[in-house]
Design a protein around this motif. Structure first.
Motif, short mmCIF file in Angstrom:
data_model
loop_
_atom_site.label_atom_id
_atom_site.label_comp_id
_atom_site.label_asym_id
_atom_site.label_seq_id
_atom_site.Cartn_x
_atom_site.Cartn_y
_atom_site.Cartn_z
N LYS A 202 -19.82 22.94 102.23
CA LYS A 202 -18.84 23.88 101.70
C LYS A 202 -18.25 24.94 102.52
O LYS A 202 -19.11 24.99 103.83
CB LYS A 202 -19.53 24.29 100.50
CG LYS A 202 -20.88 25.32 100.72
CD LYS A 202 -21.29 25.76 99.48
CE LYS A 202 -20.67 26.43 98.77
NZ LYS A 202 -20.85 27.08 97.10
N ASN A 203 -17.51 25.56 102.16
CA ASN A 203 -16.79 26.61 102.92
C ASN A 203 -17.49 28.05 103.04
O ASN A 203 -18.60 28.08 102.02
CB ASN A 203 -15.57 27.13 102.32
CG ASN A 203 -14.40 25.91 102.40
OD1 ASN A 203 -14.14 25.54 101.17
ND2 ASN A 203 -14.11 25.70 103.53
N GLY A 204 -17.65 28.80 103.99
CA GLY A 204 -17.92 30.02 104.02
C GLY A 204 -19.32 30.32 104.29
O GLY A 204 -19.98 31.52 103.63
N LYS A 205 -20.49 29.48 104.69
CA LYS A 205 -21.48 29.73 104.93
C LYS A 205 -22.03 30.95 105.57
O LYS A 205 -22.97 31.55 105.60
CB LYS A 205 -22.58 28.46 105.25
CG LYS A 205 -22.41 27.16 104.06
CD LYS A 205 -23.21 26.19 104.48
CE LYS A 205 -23.51 25.22 103.55
NZ LYS A 205 -24.18 23.95 103.78
N ILE A 351 -12.45 19.09 109.90
CA ILE A 351 -13.56 20.12 110.00
C ILE A 351 -13.02 21.23 110.88
O ILE A 351 -13.02 22.48 110.14
CB ILE A 351 -14.81 19.58 110.59
CG1 ILE A 351 -15.48 18.56 109.30
CG2 ILE A 351 -15.64 20.63 111.03
CD1 ILE A 351 -16.73 17.74 109.85
N LEU A 352 -12.42 20.99 111.82
CA LEU A 352 -11.97 22.06 112.70
C LEU A 352 -10.62 22.36 112.44
O LEU A 352 -10.12 23.60 112.54
CB LEU A 352 -12.12 21.78 114.18
CG LEU A 352 -11.88 22.90 115.46
CD1 LEU A 352 -12.52 24.30 114.98
CD2 LEU A 352 -12.18 22.49 116.78
N GLY A 353 -9.99 21.39 111.81
CA GLY A 353 -8.73 21.63 111.12
C GLY A 353 -9.01 21.53 109.66
O GLY A 353 -9.90 22.26 109.41
N TYR A 387 -16.36 20.07 92.31
CA TYR A 387 -16.07 20.95 93.34
C TYR A 387 -15.13 22.19 93.31
O TYR A 387 -14.50 22.41 92.32
CB TYR A 387 -15.22 20.29 94.55
CG TYR A 387 -16.15 18.89 94.90
CD1 TYR A 387 -17.10 18.91 95.83
CD2 TYR A 387 -15.64 17.67 94.43
CE1 TYR A 387 -17.76 17.74 96.42
CE2 TYR A 387 -16.19 16.49 94.80
CZ TYR A 387 -17.43 16.58 95.57
OH TYR A 387 -17.96 15.70 96.02
N GLU A 388 -15.56 23.30 94.16
CA GLU A 388 -15.04 24.62 93.90
C GLU A 388 -13.59 24.56 94.40
O GLU A 388 -12.80 25.65 93.72
CB GLU A 388 -15.89 25.73 94.69
CG GLU A 388 -17.32 25.89 94.09
CD GLU A 388 -18.21 26.86 94.91
OE1 GLU A 388 -17.43 27.54 95.62
OE2 GLU A 388 -19.16 27.13 94.60
N ASN A 389 -13.09 23.95 95.34
CA ASN A 389 -11.73 23.94 95.80
C ASN A 389 -11.37 22.68 96.33
O ASN A 389 -11.95 21.78 96.44
CB ASN A 389 -11.56 25.30 96.72
CG ASN A 389 -12.30 24.84 97.89
OD1 ASN A 389 -12.38 23.78 98.71
ND2 ASN A 389 -13.26 25.78 98.33
N ARG A 390 -10.07 22.33 96.73
CA ARG A 390 -9.40 21.29 97.01
C ARG A 390 -9.98 20.93 98.61
O ARG A 390 -10.26 19.58 98.68
CB ARG A 390 -8.06 21.42 97.19
CG ARG A 390 -7.15 19.89 97.28
CD ARG A 390 -5.80 20.49 97.35
NE ARG A 390 -4.85 19.34 97.67
CZ ARG A 390 -4.38 18.65 96.64
NH1 ARG A 390 -4.56 18.99 95.41
NH2 ARG A 390 -3.64 17.37 96.94
N GLU A 391 -10.13 21.80 99.27
CA GLU A 391 -10.60 21.33 100.61
C GLU A 391 -12.27 20.78 100.60
O GLU A 391 -12.44 19.68 101.14
CB GLU A 391 -10.87 22.60 101.62
CG GLU A 391 -11.31 22.09 102.99
CD GLU A 391 -11.15 23.09 104.05
OE1 GLU A 391 -10.90 22.93 105.20
OE2 GLU A 391 -11.54 24.23 103.80
N GLU A 392 -13.14 21.43 99.72
CA GLU A 392 -14.43 20.81 99.63
C GLU A 392 -14.47 19.44 98.93
O GLU A 392 -15.25 18.64 99.37
CB GLU A 392 -15.33 21.98 98.74
CG GLU A 392 -15.66 23.08 99.68
CD GLU A 392 -16.31 24.15 98.79
OE1 GLU A 392 -16.94 23.70 97.69
OE2 GLU A 392 -16.64 25.29 99.22
N SER A 431 -16.68 27.91 108.12
CA SER A 431 -16.54 29.21 107.90
C SER A 431 -15.41 30.11 108.54
O SER A 431 -15.30 31.25 108.12
CB SER A 431 -17.66 29.67 108.45
OG SER A 431 -19.02 29.45 107.60
N ILE A 432 -14.81 29.29 109.45
CA ILE A 432 -13.39 29.90 110.07
C ILE A 432 -12.38 30.10 108.79
O ILE A 432 -12.18 29.00 108.20
CB ILE A 432 -12.94 29.11 111.20
CG1 ILE A 432 -14.15 28.93 112.39
CG2 ILE A 432 -11.61 29.59 111.69
CD1 ILE A 432 -13.61 27.98 113.57
#
Length: 583
Positions: A202-205, A351-353, A387-392, A431-432
């Motif tokens: 997930k994002n933002g860890k 992932i990096l994109g 999922y919390e958002n589309r990217e995840e 997290s970027i």
């Protein structure tokens, strides 16, 4: 077929093996299990019953040596025992592509796990205290048949294949069997059967709010280099040469490039695409730069599309069979005992994109990431709702469950790894801020600032250098669209609503233009027609009239890519249901 099998049922399948595989069988108490694995990376694997525990590990543990040093042992089985004493979720400290099972005699409980990104597939059946857990759906079906358990076709899984081109959740083609999701494990006691998470993508860890762009790039570079080192050092540990996928994209390029900057030579690059496509041309240029060998496998013959049943026996239809056919041809042509890990750039762009094109999409949760939209309204899909958002959602489904399905093909020959899949790299990249990952902004900045020579080759995605401005690339895209409309007016008519048939140009371009092959290749046309007629007749008795009608409609109207989705599903249903206690 590599992997393991565990059951407390009366009968356990007997496995045919050969001198290229290691077969270990253990029985105790009311448990029966076996491991059937390749001879590669033997010291990273185990299947041992000790006085206090049983341990079975499959795959590669890239940080094994560091863990050996930390725990004061040089045996992988003993390592799991020591780690379990400290933390029952010990496998969270592993890095690499792995799966396994561990039994604690004192507590009389089992822990069965897959890797953080789930490529070490694990499937399970459990009903009224009886269970089967296996790396193989074929073994699973055989176990159910031997124990006279009736099982049924899961039509939702077939619809997933006909739309997504992969399974979008824990579904399998057998209703009574589920897949253990990435980053999850099974906790099994006499009193219950639990599925638990130990890692969630997930994002933002990591809090990067106070980090400058330069600092982010510096940390990213350090993490990526460490991940590359772990992969290539594993080859050297066993005296293997390096085998690396290379294309015109950025993801495989950066794995290959940084490995060479670090001094890891003695490698064979492999690339497969339509003859003279940019992937081939750029890959050869990069290999020549480093004075290394490269094997180019032209896909123009489309022979990999004939290997439907071979491919589905290897990955059980969790993703499209056509995704790795040429890779298998390469493996079969090489002495794979010479080579170690298959090094790739898997999921780098995601992932990096990011899979997201615009930040406004982030909280738009609806079905996405599918290869075909023709049958989306034929079934109910809410796989996105957890999922919390589309990217995840897209990362966990299209990324881990879809793209990484190719690892199941490779594991029959070797293990497959990518530095972008290193847990520390994934957590940091996600997290970027999304704004810095859209359009590969931070990705390109990283290459230009830390590895500028790698930018000296065309990027397949744009057909240009990575330092070109977004404005220039957008203008170039507009010119291409205008030319496409001039040369194919039906595209414009379809766009404004006229019910006309127009070509999907992406199916005629790229590394594998399947519709072009189908149009030009009479042998392929004959194969497609014959395969469909034969297999729809074989499996039709297992499918509902509605699903049969939907398959027929998709076959008649669909592209060659959509036909491979149909063939994947038909082949797996035949494999699992043509004989046995199935309905």
């Amino acid at each position: 077929m590599p992997g393991f099998y565990l059951t407390n049922m009366e009968t356990c399948p007997e496995i045919k093996t050969d001198n290229m595989m290691l077969y270990r069988r253990v029985e105790f108490s009311n448990y029966k299990m076996f491991q059937h694995t390749t001879l590669k990376f033997p010291d990273d694997k185990c299947c041992e019953l000790k006085e206090e525990y049983f341990s079975c590990i499959e795959g590669v543990i890239l940080n094994k040596k560091a863990l050996f040093a930390e725990y004061g042992t040089n045996d992988i089985s003993h390592l799991t025992f020591l780690m379990n004493q400290r933390n029952t979720e010990f496998f969270n400290d592993f890095r690499g592509s792995f799966s396994g099972m561990y039994w604690n005699r004192g507590a009389d409980n089992w822990t069965v796990f897959t890797s953080h990104y789930g490529d070490g597939a694990v499937f399970y059946y459990q009903q009224e205290g009886k269970f089967i857990i296996s790396s193989s759906m074929e073994w699973m079906a055989e176990g159910l048949k031997l124990n006279k358990v009736n099982y049924h076709v899961n039509e939702k899984a077939i619809y997933y294949m006909l739309t997504y081109g992969f399974m979008a959740d824990d579904s399998t083609y057998i209703q009574e069997v589920s897949r253990l999701l990435p980053g999850h494990y099974i906790k099994l006691k006499e009193t219950g059967f639990q599925i638990k998470p130990y890692y969630i993508l997930k994002n933002g860890k990591i809090n990067l709010e106070n980090k400058s762009e330069a600092e982010i790039i510096e940390i990213l570079d350090e993490l990526f280099i460490r991940a590359v080192k772990q992969e290539y050092e594993k080859d050297l540990e066993y005296g293997y040469s390096h085998l690396v996928e290379l294309s015109g994209g950025l993801d495989s390029r950066m794995n290959y490039w940084i490995a060479h900057e670090l001094g890891y030579g003695d490698s064979l690059a492999v690339t497969f695409c339509q003859s003279n496509y940019v992937d081939e041309l750029v890959a050869k240029q990069i290999a020549a730069y480093w004075k290394e060998e490269i094997l180019v496998w032209p896909m123009d013959s489309a022979k990999h599309l004939y290997d439907v049943d071979k491919c589905t026996r290897l990955n059980f239809g969790v993703s499209l069979y056509s995704g790795a056919g040429s890779e298998l041809h390469i493996f079969d042509s090489l002495d794979m005992q010479k080579y170690g890990i298959l090094h790739t750039g898997q999921l780098g762009g995601a992932i990096l994109g990011t899979y997201i094109k615009d930040e406004k999409e982030v909280y738009s949760l609806e079905t996405a990431g599918n290869y075909s939209g023709k049958l989306l309204e034929s079934y109910s899909d809410n796989s996105y709702s957890k999922y919390e958002n589309r990217e995840e959602y897209l990362l966990n489904t299209r990324g881990l469950l879809g793209c990484l399905g190719s690892h199941l093909f490779a594991r029959h020959y070797t293990e497959e790894c990518a530095p972008f899949l290193d847990v520390d790299v994934m957590d940091f990249c996600l997290s970027i801020p999304l704004s810095k990952r859209i359009n590969r902004y931070i990705y390109k900045k990283w290459i230009l600032s830390k590895h500028p020579e790698a930018a000296g080759f065309v990027w397949e995605r744009t057909g240009d250098m990575i330092d070109r401005s977004e404005f220039y690339l957008k203008w170039k895209q507009i010119k291409q669209i205008a030319w496409d409309v001039i040369t194919h007016p039906s595209l414009l008519l379809r766009k404004i609503g006229f019910p006309v048939k127009a070509p999907i140009l992406s199916d005629y371009r790229g590394m594998n233009p399947m519709d072009k092959w189908l149009k030009d290749n009479k042998d392929l046309q004959m194969f497609v027609g014959e395969y469909y007629r034969t297999h729809i007749e074989i499996v039709g008795k297992f499918l509902s009239p509605k699903l049969m009608g939907d398959i027929e409609e998709l076959y008649m109207q669909g592209s060659m890519g959509e036909k491979t989705q149909i063939f994947t599903a038909l082949s797996v249903i035949e494999l699992l249901f043509a004989n046995g206690n199935c309905k």
